[in-house]
Enzyme design. Structure first.
Site, short mmCIF file in Angstrom:
data_model
loop_
_atom_site.label_atom_id
_atom_site.label_comp_id
_atom_site.label_asym_id
_atom_site.label_seq_id
_atom_site.Cartn_x
_atom_site.Cartn_y
_atom_site.Cartn_z
N CYS A 109 0.82 -1.22 0.00
CA CYS A 109 0.00 0.00 0.00
C CYS A 109 0.85 1.27 0.00
O CYS A 109 1.48 1.60 1.02
CB CYS A 109 -0.92 -0.03 1.22
N CYS A 120 -0.50 4.08 2.34
CA CYS A 120 -0.27 3.82 3.77
C CYS A 120 1.21 4.00 4.13
O CYS A 120 1.52 4.52 5.19
CB CYS A 120 -0.65 2.39 4.14
N ASP A 121 2.11 3.56 3.27
CA ASP A 121 3.50 3.40 3.71
C ASP A 121 4.54 4.25 3.00
O ASP A 121 5.69 4.29 3.44
CB ASP A 121 3.91 1.92 3.57
#
Ligand code: FAD
Length: 323
Positions: free
Chosen positions: A143, A146-147
């Protein structure tokens, strides 16, 4: 990523459809034309089995040849003409058991609907790379949103070859100091403009690569071992992160967390009206693992599910055709 919405976040749609392939787009045409407020969530523009299909010439009424993505656009525009709303967002979790069902997307949004059609296709990976599980959360990610920020000013590799992978690469390259886009096949299965955009950002494209191993130690990912399939030459990329967006042929159902009945092969089980084991939750297309995977069959499944949603929401005694 499209974050602006033309409806309020607490709006309850009549039906939310997960997937904008032939099953989802055809379902949306019928639910929207039938007067149901319709939301369609999808991961990326040229995504799914039809999205990566270079040429299609057997879809009835469309003589072509045209690309799968061009056909998808026609289907989606048709549904939009009747008011269906298409919103980009990867569904990562669902709450399906109550009357109002909730869908959660990777970018933190929540959507509500009284009925849901799962039309997310069958493009998930079946096998893992060496080192993938060991370094998951310690440099390996699925992701970008997200990251990616964890890799600010650090080098990363992105493994993938479709429009969804390019979209994630685009986002990740805003943070990382260097991005290698590692592609197992000999070309990227996405519209040229999407590829040009990431190349313009300085992403280094590496085609025709066998991924041998994700390398690392206690501290996390340290590199990615590759072999060039043309020259047979081996190479290790020195990277701190590896983002994986590869596809396969397993049904895309992770976000359901086994809430609906499935076979051992993760194929969703439906009755003759396309309803799953949860009332108000329907499924259509390749996610059912029908033995003939064709766009027209997925589209027909989507229509059956849409008409069943109409029966369910309007408490009809039987499914009625749309004229
Ligand atoms: C290489 C190839 C060539 C093909 N050629 C032909 C052909 O010539 N003729 C033909 O009739 N058929 C062809 N097919 C088969 C056909 O493309 C599929 O049967 C059909 O696309 C299935 O439709 P679907 O809507 O079920 O799934 P897909 O088309 O796979 O669509 C799935 C949708 O779900 C979305 N999605 C997935 N996960 C999520 C999530 N978590 N959150 C939100 N959205 C999600 C995706 O973004 C996508 O919009 C081909 C398939 C492939 C792979």
């Amino acid at each position: 990523m499209e974050l602006t919405l033309d409806f309020t976040s607490d709006e309850v749609f009549d039906v939310a459809i997960i997937g904008a392939g032939p099953a989802g787009a055809s379902a949306a045409l019928y639910t929207a034309r039938g007067g149901l407020s319709t939301l369609v969530l999808y991961r990326a523009e040229a995504d799914g089995a039809l999205g990566v299909t270079q040429q299609i010439e057997n879809y009835p009424g469309i003589r072509g040849p045209l690309s799968g993505y061009e056909l998808l656009k026609l289907m989606r525009d048709h549904a939009k003409d009747f008011g269906a709303k298409f919103v980009r967002g990867k569904v990562i979790a669902t709450e399906l058991n109550s009357d109002v069902k909730k869908l959660y997307t990777q970018d933190g949004r929540e959507f509500k609907a009284r009925a849901v059609i799962i039309a997310s296709g069958a493009m998930e990976r079946t096998s893992k790379l060496i080192g993938e599980e060991e370094f998951l959360g310690r440099g390996v990610s699925y992701c970008g949103i997200c990251d990616a920020a964890f890799f600010k000013d650090r080098p990363v590799a992105v493994i993938g070859e479709d429009d969804y992978a390019l979209e994630e690469t685009h986002f990740i390259s805003r943070f990382a100091s260097k991005v290698y886009l590692v592609v197992p096949s000999s070309k990227v299965k996405a519209p040229k403009e999407a590829l040009d955009e990431v190349l313009h950002q300085g992403v280094e494209l590496m085609l025709h690569q066998r991924i041998l191993k994700i390398e690392g130690d206690q501290g996390g990912v340290k590199g990615l071992s590759l072999q060039d399939l043309k020259t047979k030459e081996k190479r290790e990329l020195s990277v701190d992160g590896v983002f994986i967006f590869m596809g396969g042929n397993k049904p895309s159902v992770d976000f359901l967390m086994n809430q609906v009945e499935m076979t051992n092969e993760h194929c969703i089980v439906v009755n003759e009206e396309m309803m799953t084991s949860i009332p108000g939750v329907f499924a259509a297309g390749d996610v059912l693992c029908t033995n003939i995977k064709q766009a027209v069959i997925a589209a027909a499944d989507g229509v059956k599910a849409a008409l069943a949603v109409d029966k369910y929401l309007n408490k009809k005694s039987k499914i009625t055709s749309q004229w």
